[in-house]
Design an enzyme around this catalytic site. Structure first.
Site, PDB file in Angstrom:
ATOM      1  N   SER A 111       6.307 -22.501   4.926  1.00 51.81           N
ATOM      2  CA  SER A 111       6.631 -22.122   6.278  1.00 51.81           C
ATOM      3  C   SER A 111       6.583 -20.612   6.522  1.00 51.81           C
ATOM      4  CB  SER A 111       8.021 -22.644   6.656  1.00 51.81           C
ATOM      5  OG  SER A 111       9.019 -22.035   5.840  1.00 51.81           O
ATOM      6  N   LYS A 113      11.038 -12.457   8.212  1.00 49.83           N
ATOM      7  CA  LYS A 113      10.778 -13.796   8.736  1.00 49.83           C
ATOM      8  C   LYS A 113      11.758 -14.071   9.866  1.00 49.83           C
ATOM      9  CE  LYS A 113      10.352 -18.604   7.041  1.00 49.83           C
ATOM     10  NZ  LYS A 113      10.300 -19.461   5.827  1.00 49.83           N
ATOM     11  N   SER A 134       8.067 -22.543   0.387  1.00 45.57           N
ATOM     12  CA  SER A 134       7.626 -21.754   1.545  1.00 45.57           C
ATOM     13  C   SER A 134       7.391 -20.275   1.311  1.00 45.57           C
ATOM     14  CB  SER A 134       8.621 -21.907   2.692  1.00 45.57           C
ATOM     15  OG  SER A 134       8.368 -23.107   3.344  1.00 45.57           O
TER      16      SER A 134
HETATM   17  N1  GLN Z   1       6.755 -27.530   3.078  1.00 49.48           N
HETATM   18  C1  GLN Z   1       8.111 -27.913   2.742  1.00 49.48           C
HETATM   19  C2  GLN Z   1       8.741 -28.563   3.935  1.00 49.48           C
HETATM   20  O1  GLN Z   1       8.094 -28.753   4.883  1.00 49.48           O
HETATM   21  C3  GLN Z   1       8.894 -26.723   2.289  1.00 49.48           C
HETATM   22  C4  GLN Z   1       9.280 -25.814   3.377  1.00 49.48           C
HETATM   23  C5  GLN Z   1      10.118 -24.672   2.949  1.00 49.48           C
HETATM   24  O2  GLN Z   1      10.142 -24.314   1.764  1.00 49.48           O
HETATM   25  N2  GLN Z   1      10.858 -24.118   3.893  1.00 49.48           N
HETATM   26  O3  GLN Z   1       9.879 -28.894   3.955  1.00 49.48           O
END
Ligand code: GLN
Length: 486
Positions: A151, A76, A175
């Site tokens: 994400s 990532k 995410s």
């Molecule tokens: N969707 C959540 C957010 O927008 C979690 C994102 C994540 O786990 N990095 O914060």
């Protein structure tokens, strides 16, 4: 080769069925062929990958192999990689070449992994659809008009389409698990502190955790073995012995107690989503597990608590991107204030700005007690709920996400509905527990996932539960028409 799991590819390399160079070239060719449409990579490190593959082939010939020798893996783009752009999905870091490598990437490289490149992601890991990336949205290989989740959307999509056999992700509120569910792959968020955060660009420091994303629980166990461990450079990493995760997959699960939190099956939940997860739980019952109902009464407060705590920590972490030290700098600033203002206004996207505003507000004098302190108190209640449940059960299970992949753009202008994508995953981060998502069937051709949550440091146990399920089912072997089957 791309229909084989990481574990099978490892065996293929050991048997001499193919070389790491052949394997790496195969995946690089697939990326070239398919990623124009999928957009799952921000950077492909072809030359470096081939050099690492050649080194791996020499190591194999010399009999000096590590856990991951010669296996291609995508990282990532939140992990710093020396000499390679590390963008975190943001214009702010579009030109940032990291001067050092994150511990996770280093540990995997020292076990012989080959880095294919850096995967697309929501900007600074903020999002559930991969639409906030500066590099454009990633498409879901199961339906190119739909989101891959976020994400870690690039990681999940490239893996779903088998443009890489395995990938790393990070999980602050879901995410790893939510995109894993939406792309029919397996993803694990380890216990907070199990994997080093050093060199991983910080979003919300008390929640962020890196983990493996793979085709199976077995693949995730193999990767976690290489990723986990104490790191003296990360003061939140825990100095606790690393378990034998592959060994844990051999344990018997008869007599295991699975708790079903009633809050994970609310009346409002899509019946088909609930059915798929219930069917997966029944499959484990057939293998000898016992099922009991439990309650997590405070879990309903997890999304509101998270959306105070995560933005608060983000507002403080992101203050370092000021146009001076690194990152985007505006042209011709009038004075220092203009430099800060315009660099940040130009460098950050809308969702990141929204979080910085909310977080700064929640931490400001006069509001701190009403919001941040309150949210931390709620966090303790959630943690206590899980602790009470784990007095009675070994693992908890329920759906990973409340819906299958939604259409690109469908929630773009409705942040609250986007935030609800993580309604079942966020509580786990607030409590710091380990949890994984595994593929458990389809609805109208779109994948669904079921979450398995364990007590602290029980990664081996939850991987074993998923492994046992995957030995008697083949959902995780299903491939999308796009990419996968060609
Ligand atoms: N969707 C959540 C957010 O927008 C979690 C994102 C994540 O786990 N990095 O914060």
């Amino acid at each position: 080769m791309h229909t084989k799991t990481l574990t099978e590819l490892k065996a293929g390399l050991a048997n001499g069925d193919f070389s790491s160079r052949e394997l790496t070239e195969h995946f690089l060719a697939r990326i070239k062929q398919f990623d124009g449409e999928l957009n799952s990579f921000v950077t492909v490190t072809e030359q470096q990958a081939l050099a690492q593959a050649d080194a791996a082939d020499q190591a194999i010939a010399a009999g000096q192999t590590g856990l991951l020798t010669g296996l291609p893996i995508a990282h990532k783009d939140i992990f710093c990689t020396e000499g390679v752009r590390t963008s975190c999905g943001s214009k702010m870091l579009d030109s940032f070449i990291a001067p050092y490598t994150a511990t996770v990437v280093n540990k995997m490289a020292s076990e012989g992994a080959v880095m294919l490149g850096k995967t697309n992601m929501d900007e600074f890991a903020m999002g559930s659809s991969n639409e906030t990336s500066y590099y454009g949205p990633v498409k879901n290989p199961w339906d190119l008009e739909r989101v891959p989740g976020g994400s870690s959307g690039g990681a999940a999509a490239c893996l779903g389409a088998r443009l890489a056999p395995a990938a790393t992700g990070t999980d602050t509120g879901g995410s790893i698990r939510q995109p894993a569910a939406l792309n029919n792959i397996t993803g694990l968020k380890p216990t907070y502190g199990r994997v080093s955060r050093w060199g991983m660009i910080a979003f919300a420091s008390s929640l962020d955790q890196a983990g493996p994303m793979g085709q199976s629980a077995e693949d995730c166990a193999l990767m976690l073995q290489a990723m986990a461990g104490h790191d003296h450079r990360d003061s939140t990493s825990l100095n606790q012995k690393v378990d034998d995760y592959l060994g844990a997959l051999k344990e018997d699960i008869s007599g295991l107690t699975i708790g079903i939190p009633e809050e994970f099956f609310p009346d409002t939940l899509d019946g088909a989503i609930a059915d798929n997860s219930r069917a997966a739980i029944r499959e484990l019952e057939k293998l000898g597990a016992k099922v009991v109902s439990v309650s997590l009464p405070s879990i309903k407060l997890s999304v509101p608590a998270y959306y105070v705590i995560a933005p608060a920590e983000a507002s403080s972490n992101l203050s370092r991107f000021d146009g001076v030290r690194f990152g985007h700098r505006c042209d011709d600033p009038k004075d220092l204030e203009d430099l800060y203002k315009r660099s940040r206004s130009e460098g950050f996207g809308d969702e990141v700005k929204r979080r910085i505003l909310v977080g700064t507000y929640a931490l400001s004098a006069g509001y701190y007690d009403a919001y941040y302190r309150r949210a931390q108190q709620v966090r303790r209640l959630i943690r206590d709920d899980f602790a009470r449940a784990f007095e009675k059960v070994d693992v908890l299970m329920g759906p990973t996400a409340p819906e299958t992949a939604f259409k690109l753009g469908a929630k773009k202008d409705d942040p609250v509905s986007m935030y609800m994508a993580d309604v079942f995953t966020i509580g786990v981060n607030l409590a710091g527990l380990p949890a994984l998502s595994m593929p458990t069937g389809f609805i109208n051709g779109l994948p669904t996932g079921t979450q398995v949550i364990g007590n602290y440091f029980r990664e081996g146990q939850i991987l074993n539960v998923a492994h046992k399920y995957q030995q008697v089912t083949d959902w995780h072997r299903q491939l999308p028409t796009f990419g996968g089957e060609q």
